[in-house]
Design a protein around this motif. Sequence first.
Motif, short mmCIF file in Angstrom:
data_model
loop_
_atom_site.label_atom_id
_atom_site.label_comp_id
_atom_site.label_asym_id
_atom_site.label_seq_id
_atom_site.Cartn_x
_atom_site.Cartn_y
_atom_site.Cartn_z
N ILE A 119 0.86 -1.20 0.00
CA ILE A 119 0.00 0.00 0.00
C ILE A 119 0.89 1.23 0.00
CG2 ILE A 119 -1.77 1.30 1.26
CD1 ILE A 119 -2.69 -1.37 2.50
N LEU A 120 0.62 2.12 -0.96
CA LEU A 120 1.38 3.36 -1.07
C LEU A 120 0.43 4.52 -0.76
CD1 LEU A 120 4.13 4.57 -1.89
CD2 LEU A 120 3.24 4.79 -4.21
N LEU A 121 0.76 5.29 0.27
CA LEU A 121 -0.10 6.42 0.65
C LEU A 121 0.24 7.59 -0.24
CD1 LEU A 121 0.32 5.92 4.50
CD2 LEU A 121 -1.53 5.09 3.02
N THR A 122 -0.74 8.05 -1.01
CA THR A 122 -0.46 9.11 -1.98
C THR A 122 -1.04 10.44 -1.51
OG1 THR A 122 -2.46 8.66 -3.24
CG2 THR A 122 -0.46 7.46 -3.88
N PRO A 123 -0.43 11.58 -1.93
CA PRO A 123 0.73 11.71 -2.81
C PRO A 123 1.98 11.05 -2.21
CG PRO A 123 0.16 13.83 -1.84
CD PRO A 123 -0.93 12.90 -1.47
N ALA A 124 2.81 10.50 -3.13
CA ALA A 124 4.01 9.79 -2.67
C ALA A 124 5.19 10.10 -3.58
CB ALA A 124 3.75 8.29 -2.67
N SER A 172 6.29 14.13 4.68
CA SER A 172 6.09 13.61 3.34
C SER A 172 6.78 14.42 2.24
CB SER A 172 4.58 13.59 3.04
OG SER A 172 4.33 13.63 1.66
N ASN A 173 7.40 13.68 1.35
CA ASN A 173 7.79 14.21 0.05
C ASN A 173 6.75 13.64 -0.90
OD1 ASN A 173 8.90 14.90 -2.37
ND2 ASN A 173 10.74 13.66 -2.17
N PRO A 174 5.87 14.40 -1.52
CA PRO A 174 5.99 15.81 -1.85
C PRO A 174 5.17 16.79 -1.00
CG PRO A 174 4.27 14.87 -3.18
CD PRO A 174 4.77 13.77 -2.27
N SER A 175 4.28 16.33 -0.11
CA SER A 175 3.30 17.28 0.43
C SER A 175 3.84 18.11 1.59
CB SER A 175 2.03 16.54 0.87
OG SER A 175 2.27 15.85 2.07
N ASP A 315 4.19 21.29 7.13
CA ASP A 315 4.72 21.11 8.50
C ASP A 315 6.13 20.52 8.53
OD1 ASP A 315 2.44 22.06 9.80
OD2 ASP A 315 1.41 20.13 9.54
N GLY A 316 6.56 19.96 7.40
CA GLY A 316 7.88 19.33 7.42
C GLY A 316 8.50 19.27 6.04
N ALA A 317 9.70 18.67 5.97
CA ALA A 317 10.50 18.57 4.73
C ALA A 317 10.81 19.98 4.19
CB ALA A 317 9.82 17.68 3.69
N PHE A 318 11.04 20.10 2.89
CA PHE A 318 11.27 21.46 2.36
C PHE A 318 10.52 21.66 1.04
CE2 PHE A 318 15.64 19.34 2.22
CZ PHE A 318 15.39 18.63 1.05
N TYR A 319 9.23 21.26 1.08
CA TYR A 319 8.40 21.37 -0.12
C TYR A 319 7.12 22.15 0.16
CZ TYR A 319 11.40 17.45 -1.35
OH TYR A 319 12.49 16.64 -1.58
N ALA A 320 6.79 23.06 -0.78
CA ALA A 320 5.46 23.67 -0.77
C ALA A 320 4.67 22.89 -1.81
CB ALA A 320 5.56 25.13 -1.14
N PHE A 321 3.48 22.44 -1.45
CA PHE A 321 2.66 21.65 -2.37
C PHE A 321 1.42 22.49 -2.64
CE2 PHE A 321 0.65 17.35 -3.36
CZ PHE A 321 1.50 17.12 -4.44
N VAL A 322 1.27 22.83 -3.92
CA VAL A 322 0.32 23.88 -4.29
C VAL A 322 -0.76 23.34 -5.20
CG1 VAL A 322 0.20 26.11 -5.46
CG2 VAL A 322 2.26 25.46 -4.26
N LYS A 323 -2.01 23.70 -4.91
CA LYS A 323 -3.12 23.27 -5.75
C LYS A 323 -3.26 24.25 -6.92
CE LYS A 323 -7.52 21.19 -5.12
NZ LYS A 323 -8.55 20.83 -4.22
N VAL A 324 -3.37 23.71 -8.14
CA VAL A 324 -3.54 24.57 -9.31
C VAL A 324 -4.85 24.24 -10.00
CG1 VAL A 324 -1.10 25.03 -9.77
CG2 VAL A 324 -2.12 22.95 -10.70
N CYS A 325 -5.34 25.18 -10.81
CA CYS A 325 -6.57 24.91 -11.56
C CYS A 325 -6.13 24.56 -12.97
CB CYS A 325 -7.46 26.14 -11.60
SG CYS A 325 -8.13 26.49 -10.01
N GLY A 326 -6.26 23.31 -13.32
CA GLY A 326 -5.86 22.91 -14.67
C GLY A 326 -4.84 21.79 -14.61
#
Length: 379
Positions: A119-124, A172-175, A315-326
């Motif tokens: 089982i892979l918890l996504t986003p992964a 999490s990478n990427p979130s 809250d962690g790692a060094f990623y901003a995970f951004v929602k886009v339209c499209g």
Amino acid sequence: MRQLSEKIAAVAPSATLAISDKAKKMQREGIDIISLSIGEPDFDTPRHIKDACIDALNRGETHYAPSNGIPELLSAIGEKITKENHFSCRPEQVIVACGAKDAIYDAMEAVLNPGDETILLTPAWVSYEPCVQIAGGKIVQHAVNSKTFQLDDSLLERVNAKTKMIVVNSPSNPSGAVFDKSSMQLVADLCEDYDIYAMSDEIYEKLVYAKEHLSLAALGDMAHRTITINGFSKAYAMTGWRLGYAVAPIQIIRQMSKVQQHSVSQAATFAMWGAVAALKGDQSCVGEMRTEFDRRRKYIISELNRMGYETAPADGAFYAFVKVCGDDREIANRWLEQGHVATMPGSAFYAPGWIRLSYATSMEKLKEAMRRIRQLGVQ
Ligand code: PMP
Ligand code: GLU
């Protein structure tokens, strides 16, 4: 010519490495690219770690070492895990590999049989599935809650008689999300109730900002069925050293050891001496890097939110995970081609409609990247 391996033909190339290669190529062509694509600290490896490696080279630590790692490093890892991660770890339960990625690969080969489900918890992150595939296993995706990025009981629906393993990656990478105790407990209960192994990739454990990092193996009896993955790339800015490790029950380490012995033999001997200095030396370098990442995190998240973008809990790692339209691939491509800002489309992480921006780069470059993205208009 005879056909090459069908198994490898079915594996996707690494999307993270591909986009970073493309950005580097554009840079070589003279284009002023700001790369927020690959997840790699921009800091240099701390001086005392480099010195320990240089000393080792000068003393002649240039030969084969025990294949699981030099005893000094195995003990240092065992002490670190017992003290910081709160589960007991003897040196025999540790294997040092050529990066956390290599430890993940060894573990999948060691645990999975053809047809076993993971089982892979996504986003992964991009490399778990190929490692499972190469070991002959199969991924079953389960999406975390898209607002909280936590787990709930629906996880149970993914379990069947073929389920052998679950992969957890918090932070999490990427979130950038960090699992709460309740999400971790859900995974632990599932593993214990259905006799499932867990892989807990904790490579970003030192980069947690306003929350607490929890190790899955510290919950109940989980140390008996968990492979904890960690390494030096992110916490100590040592990506090019190719050093990571796994902590697991001895029977799993023995299996992983065979995979390592017949492939890479061991991690580089002198590099392991640098890792001993990393774990045993002054930890203020880790705190200093975290403080700087936190400053950048606050800046980039507030800028993106001000532009109107929704972001995952960073809250962690060094990623901003951004929602886009499209279409995230088209938008990331536009940001690269027109704005000269390289990012990672969420589709590569099983999260279409999202884009990952690594803030492991200087504040100056982040400010310029935000200016360019703002100029292209909200997507
Ligand atoms: N796990 C995760 C979640 C990662 O983001 C990375 C980054 N490359 C790795 C493992 C592998 O790290 P390395 O092989 O550099 O130790
Ligand atoms: N983990 C980093 C990333 O996701 C480095 C690249 C890789 O190993 O995939 O960008």
